[in-house]
Write a protein that holds these residues in place. Structure first.
Motif, PDB file in Angstrom:
ATOM      1  N   VAL A 191      -7.152   6.778 -22.867  1.00 17.83           N
ATOM      2  CA  VAL A 191      -6.362   7.265 -21.808  1.00 17.83           C
ATOM      3  C   VAL A 191      -6.803   8.648 -21.626  1.00 17.83           C
ATOM      4  O   VAL A 191      -6.762   9.567 -22.606  1.00 17.83           O
ATOM      5  CB  VAL A 191      -4.836   7.160 -22.270  1.00 17.83           C
ATOM      6  CG1 VAL A 191      -4.022   7.993 -21.185  1.00 17.83           C
ATOM      7  CG2 VAL A 191      -4.528   5.768 -22.435  1.00 17.83           C
ATOM      8  N   GLY A 212     -11.179   1.920 -24.342  1.00 20.46           N
ATOM      9  CA  GLY A 212      -9.683   2.031 -24.474  1.00 20.46           C
ATOM     10  C   GLY A 212      -8.729   3.424 -24.386  1.00 20.46           C
ATOM     11  O   GLY A 212      -7.784   3.544 -24.430  1.00 20.46           O
ATOM     12  N   ASP A 233      -6.701  10.839 -25.336  1.00 15.42           N
ATOM     13  CA  ASP A 233      -8.072  10.723 -26.005  1.00 15.42           C
ATOM     14  C   ASP A 233      -9.322  11.540 -25.370  1.00 15.42           C
ATOM     15  O   ASP A 233     -10.066  11.869 -25.963  1.00 15.42           O
ATOM     16  CB  ASP A 233      -8.613   9.298 -25.667  1.00 15.42           C
ATOM     17  CG  ASP A 233      -7.540   8.071 -26.533  1.00 15.42           C
ATOM     18  OD1 ASP A 233      -7.224   8.409 -27.588  1.00 15.42           O
ATOM     19  OD2 ASP A 233      -7.042   7.289 -25.555  1.00 15.42           O
ATOM     20  N   ARG A 247       0.684   3.424 -22.388  1.00 13.51           N
ATOM     21  CA  ARG A 247       0.832   5.143 -22.890  1.00 13.51           C
ATOM     22  C   ARG A 247       1.230   6.083 -21.649  1.00 13.51           C
ATOM     23  O   ARG A 247       1.515   7.125 -21.981  1.00 13.51           O
ATOM     24  CB  ARG A 247      -0.467   5.027 -23.543  1.00 13.51           C
ATOM     25  CG  ARG A 247      -0.525   4.496 -24.870  1.00 13.51           C
ATOM     26  CD  ARG A 247      -2.200   4.879 -25.305  1.00 13.51           C
ATOM     27  NE  ARG A 247      -2.481   6.065 -25.635  1.00 13.51           N
ATOM     28  CZ  ARG A 247      -3.749   6.538 -25.614  1.00 13.51           C
ATOM     29  NH1 ARG A 247      -4.605   5.472 -25.944  1.00 13.51           N
ATOM     30  NH2 ARG A 247      -4.034   7.616 -25.735  1.00 13.51           N
ATOM     31  N   ASN A 277      -6.971  -2.271 -19.559  1.00 15.19           N
ATOM     32  CA  ASN A 277      -6.328  -1.695 -20.862  1.00 15.19           C
ATOM     33  C   ASN A 277      -4.683  -1.612 -20.857  1.00 15.19           C
ATOM     34  O   ASN A 277      -4.029  -0.913 -20.306  1.00 15.19           O
ATOM     35  CB  ASN A 277      -6.818  -0.094 -20.765  1.00 15.19           C
ATOM     36  CG  ASN A 277      -6.503   0.559 -22.053  1.00 15.19           C
ATOM     37  OD1 ASN A 277      -5.550  -0.046 -23.065  1.00 15.19           O
ATOM     38  ND2 ASN A 277      -6.976   1.685 -22.518  1.00 15.19           N
ATOM     39  N   LEU A 323     -13.307   5.414 -21.677  1.00 20.80           N
ATOM     40  CA  LEU A 323     -12.589   4.451 -20.561  1.00 20.80           C
ATOM     41  C   LEU A 323     -12.821   3.216 -21.054  1.00 20.80           C
ATOM     42  O   LEU A 323     -11.867   2.328 -21.240  1.00 20.80           O
ATOM     43  CB  LEU A 323     -12.657   4.771 -19.136  1.00 20.80           C
ATOM     44  CG  LEU A 323     -12.112   5.819 -18.634  1.00 20.80           C
ATOM     45  CD1 LEU A 323     -12.520   6.210 -17.259  1.00 20.80           C
ATOM     46  CD2 LEU A 323     -10.420   6.139 -18.676  1.00 20.80           C
ATOM     47  N   CYS A 358      -6.689   5.060 -17.121  1.00 17.80           N
ATOM     48  CA  CYS A 358      -7.464   4.336 -18.181  1.00 17.80           C
ATOM     49  C   CYS A 358      -8.015   3.304 -17.300  1.00 17.80           C
ATOM     50  O   CYS A 358      -8.096   3.061 -16.095  1.00 17.80           O
ATOM     51  CB  CYS A 358      -6.192   3.621 -19.018  1.00 17.80           C
ATOM     52  SG  CYS A 358      -5.106   2.635 -18.293  1.00 17.80           S
ATOM     53  N   GLY A 403      -3.106   1.103 -22.399  1.00 17.04           N
ATOM     54  CA  GLY A 403      -3.269   2.508 -21.948  1.00 17.04           C
ATOM     55  C   GLY A 403      -2.374   2.646 -20.754  1.00 17.04           C
ATOM     56  O   GLY A 403      -1.708   3.691 -20.803  1.00 17.04           O
ATOM     57  N   SER A 404      -1.946   1.551 -19.986  1.00 10.76           N
ATOM     58  CA  SER A 404      -0.874   1.633 -18.999  1.00 10.76           C
ATOM     59  C   SER A 404       0.395   1.992 -19.489  1.00 10.76           C
ATOM     60  O   SER A 404       1.212   2.757 -18.836  1.00 10.76           O
ATOM     61  CB  SER A 404      -0.978   0.327 -17.986  1.00 10.76           C
ATOM     62  OG  SER A 404      -0.764  -0.774 -18.628  1.00 10.76           O
TER      63      SER A 404
END
Length: 206
Positions: free
Chosen positions: A29, A27, A169, A52, A46, A24, A42, A49-50
């Protein structure tokens, strides 16, 4: 390809918890189990990440993301609580509820609702989640894992990895965690409004 972490639900292996927290920080998710189904998460800072997470769920910026906290003191730093909301939320947590409240200055502006300046918060009754947050040292920015093109929620870690391997990830597996999402209670107007009926009993807020 998403990494797969098989973690014991009652006695989480600290080595694996540390690896998830490190992912986390770097970076990632992730998909992880809560007390009301799986969630996507995430780190708070990030930005990509948000985006994504919103893309995976096909959400726009008006959808409330949720800050998943380890305890009530952490939650209290993120949202403004009057006495009524304080008592009601403290009595209902940890548990399968998400609460929408005015955000404090501790919450980055991009994470709050663009017009209402509110944010969703929750404290799940799940040992793995609390362990990850404790190791991470901050809440996890999350959204329920509800996919736009699938009728029923994904409830098994291997199934999630198979379906979302190309966009995640890491996936945390911890056995059955249910499939009903949280009950959502909106306190932004000063009184409780049930926005979504889910795993949490609504009687105490009606």
């Amino acid at each position: 390809m998403a990494k797969f972490f098989d973690i014991h639900p009652d006695n989480p292996q600290q080595r694996l918890i540390s690896q998830v927290a490190d992912a986390l920080r770097n970076g990632a998710v992730i998909a992880y189990p809560t007390d009301s189904g799986y969630a996507l998460g995430c780190a708070m800072d990030n930005h990509f990440g948000s985006d994504r997470i919103r893309a995976i769920r096909d959400l726009d910026e008006r959808h409330h993301m949720t800050l998943v906290c380890s305890d009530f003191s952490q939650l209290g730093q993120l949202v403004i609580l009057d006495n009524h909301a304080f008592r009601a939320i403290k009595a209902a947590t940890p548990g399968p509820y998400t609460f929408i409240l005015p955000a404090t200055k501790e919450v980055p502006r991009r994470l709050a609702h663009p017009k209402k300046k509110t944010v969703g918060v929750r404290i799940p009754d799940n040992e793995i989640v609390r362990s990850i947050i404790a190791e991470l040292g901050e809440p996890i920015l999350s959204s329920s894992l509800i996919l736009p093109d699938i009728d029923s929620p994904l409830t098994e870690g291997w199934q999630i990895k198979e379906e979302l391997d190309h966009v995640l990830d890491a996936v945390v597996e911890a056995g059955d965690c249910g499939e009903e999402p949280t009950t959502v209670i909106d306190y932004s107007s000063g009184s409780a409004e049930v926005v979504r009926v889910g795993a949490g009993d609504t009687a105490r807020f009606e």
